[in-house]
Design an enzyme around this catalytic site. Sequence first.
Site, mmCIF file in Angstrom:
data_model
loop_
_atom_site.group_PDB
_atom_site.id
_atom_site.type_symbol
_atom_site.label_atom_id
_atom_site.label_comp_id
_atom_site.label_asym_id
_atom_site.label_seq_id
_atom_site.Cartn_x
_atom_site.Cartn_y
_atom_site.Cartn_z
ATOM 1 N N ASP A 1 52.308 61.791 -20.546
ATOM 2 C CA ASP A 1 52.952 62.142 -21.805
ATOM 3 C C ASP A 1 52.910 63.667 -21.929
ATOM 4 O OD1 ASP A 1 53.918 61.905 -24.485
ATOM 5 O OD2 ASP A 1 51.871 62.217 -25.174
ATOM 6 N N ASP B 1 48.050 59.825 -25.227
ATOM 7 C CA ASP B 1 47.083 60.086 -26.296
ATOM 8 C C ASP B 1 46.389 58.822 -26.784
ATOM 9 O OD1 ASP B 1 48.890 58.756 -27.873
ATOM 10 O OD2 ASP B 1 49.458 60.474 -29.082
ATOM 11 N N ASP C 1 51.237 56.030 -27.121
ATOM 12 C CA ASP C 1 51.546 55.664 -25.745
ATOM 13 C C ASP C 1 50.894 54.343 -25.344
ATOM 14 O OD1 ASP C 1 53.000 58.124 -24.985
ATOM 15 O OD2 ASP C 1 51.092 59.072 -25.415
#
Length: 674
Positions: free
Chosen positions: A377, A571, A575
């Site tokens: 991410d 995180d 996600d």
Amino acid sequence: MGKNCCGDEPIKSAKSHHHAHDEGAQHPQSSQNHGHNHSHDHDGHDGHDHSHGSEEFDLQKEAIPVLVVIVLFLIGSIYNEQLHNTPYAVAEYLILIPAYLLSGWNVLMTAGRNILKGRIFDENFLMTIATLGAIAIHQLPEAVGVMLFFKVGELFQDYAVGNSRRSIKAVLEVRPDYANLKVDGVITKTSPDLVQISDIITVTAGEKIPLDGLVIAGTSQIDTSALTGESIPRSVRVGDIALAGTINKTGILEIQVTQLFGESSIAKILDLVENASSKKAETEKLITKFAKIYTPIVVFISLAIAIVPPLLIPKANLAEWVYRALVILVISCPCGLVISIPLGYFGGIGGAAKRGILIKGSTFLDVLNDVKTVVCDKTGTLTKGTFKVTQIVPEQGFSQDELLSIAGHIEAQSTHPIAQSIKEAYKGELDLTKVSHYEEIAGHGIRAMLGDRLTIAGNDRLLHRESIAHDTCKVSGSVVHLAVDTKYAGYIIAADEIKDDAIEAIQNLHKIGIKQVIMLSGDNNGVAADIAGRLGLDSYIAELLPEGKVDAFEKIISKLGKSEKAIYVGDGINDAPVIARADVGIAMGGLGSDAAIETADVVIMNDSPTKIAEAIQIARKTHSIVWQNIIFALSVKAIFLVLGAFGLATMWEAVFADVGVALAAIANATRVLK
């Protein structure tokens, strides 16, 4: 309507998403469980019943009976002929049988218990029948020697396991013992378990912070090294979050508790560490299955060696062939494998914990070893996730101050990092009574009434969704577009900073042989391309809604080879669906997020992306050491089995083959801690 400069791109369905600009990351505080349940295998290794429980190993206490046995064994061996020549060899029995029972009692009892449970063929059974057989053919010193050296081996094993356990227990030392509860100005010392949400606690210099909470008075430096491995203290002031388990170094802090102790990040970490070895790796399961087949085969081969040659070979000595069979039984004990393999994995988990990487089970060490693709991410993983307003571009008669005021009021209720940056940039007073009919549109932005004007704030997709005429679509940066009463008012750009060690992290991943590092982002293509270029990523996919990330990840892993694994680093909250789908899910920002602890397979405690490569390297080192032990143990045992069958190995060589191999394998396994 006026012209739209860019066509609507296909938009994938969104999952629950608090707010969305052209930046896809979120940081809400609520936790969630998403069912990320890898199978737990709690089966122990058959029959190996050493004292590897959670109790502290006491070397001095355990060594006393061993010393007594050594004395009796030396007397029985040195004066064996004299003792044997007493009537009915009574003196020999009086000296050596107590030594045998003292050294071998645990083995005998465990073998008996396992037989009653239907688990006959294990190392304890092998040791028992080998030594009882030696006593039956009047080889008492050998029987005691086998049990004694096995006991010494156990002592070293337990000591090694204790050292490995202590490396993990270092994390547990962060558990706070008490809290200073402040009620009506009076401070009382109480258990952290009894403190409630919204209670006020005080923490003086040198004390551990007992619960997660919000600093409401005081400033200080906080030592987070026990949790994150970071040596540099972190400053906290009013409004900052203080986490349980960190140490207040300087000032006095008043903290309003935001989580019960059982729900705090540190409590979840304690539970995680204490149960870290519950998930067995595939290699461990393989050896357990191997032992179940191997042991009965060895027993029947030994039985055949004891019985068949005396029947077929003229003048064959029955006692000699029985002795050879007993030697083979002792050599065959799989102690080195049974202990050193789980110890190797335990050492890997402990070594990682010392470096601020929490791995939730040995099975994930095996998977990390096969990783060839790392998917990350953007926000909170590769970038800091802290935004600052860098540009305000008003249009159609709006001023910069007016545009910032509109955005500040609309964004005031959002927890999104860009919204926070806009609120910080707006210095005026916020009158939230003017805001009504507030609506967050997942993956797009916000629509609300500001006074009597319909106002929207969000990404370019929202402008198209609301049919707002505009001529600004492709903007470099994380952008919030604004419109008032269907009239485009302009946009605000907020920039996200790359983490200090993010470039080094990508370089390290490439150095250790990771084939591709890919970034998934909700940002617009321009921002994502800029960050991917600066970081040296292999590729990126931008403008993704949260569920679009799952689809993108599915496409990435569909192109991998059968044995290749992919990890996803996020995180731990927004996600979560991708973390659940990945072979190994890694959570960044673990201490600030309950979901990071609950959902990920690996938690990086200090948010540093360089820890990704470090975790993979620890897994590879662990895997290498475990297989070194397997090959070494089986090779040595194979050699001694052949020697034993031909009568070239005595019971003493058999002891070396068993205990010596076990100790060498254990010594090798503990290397992973370093």
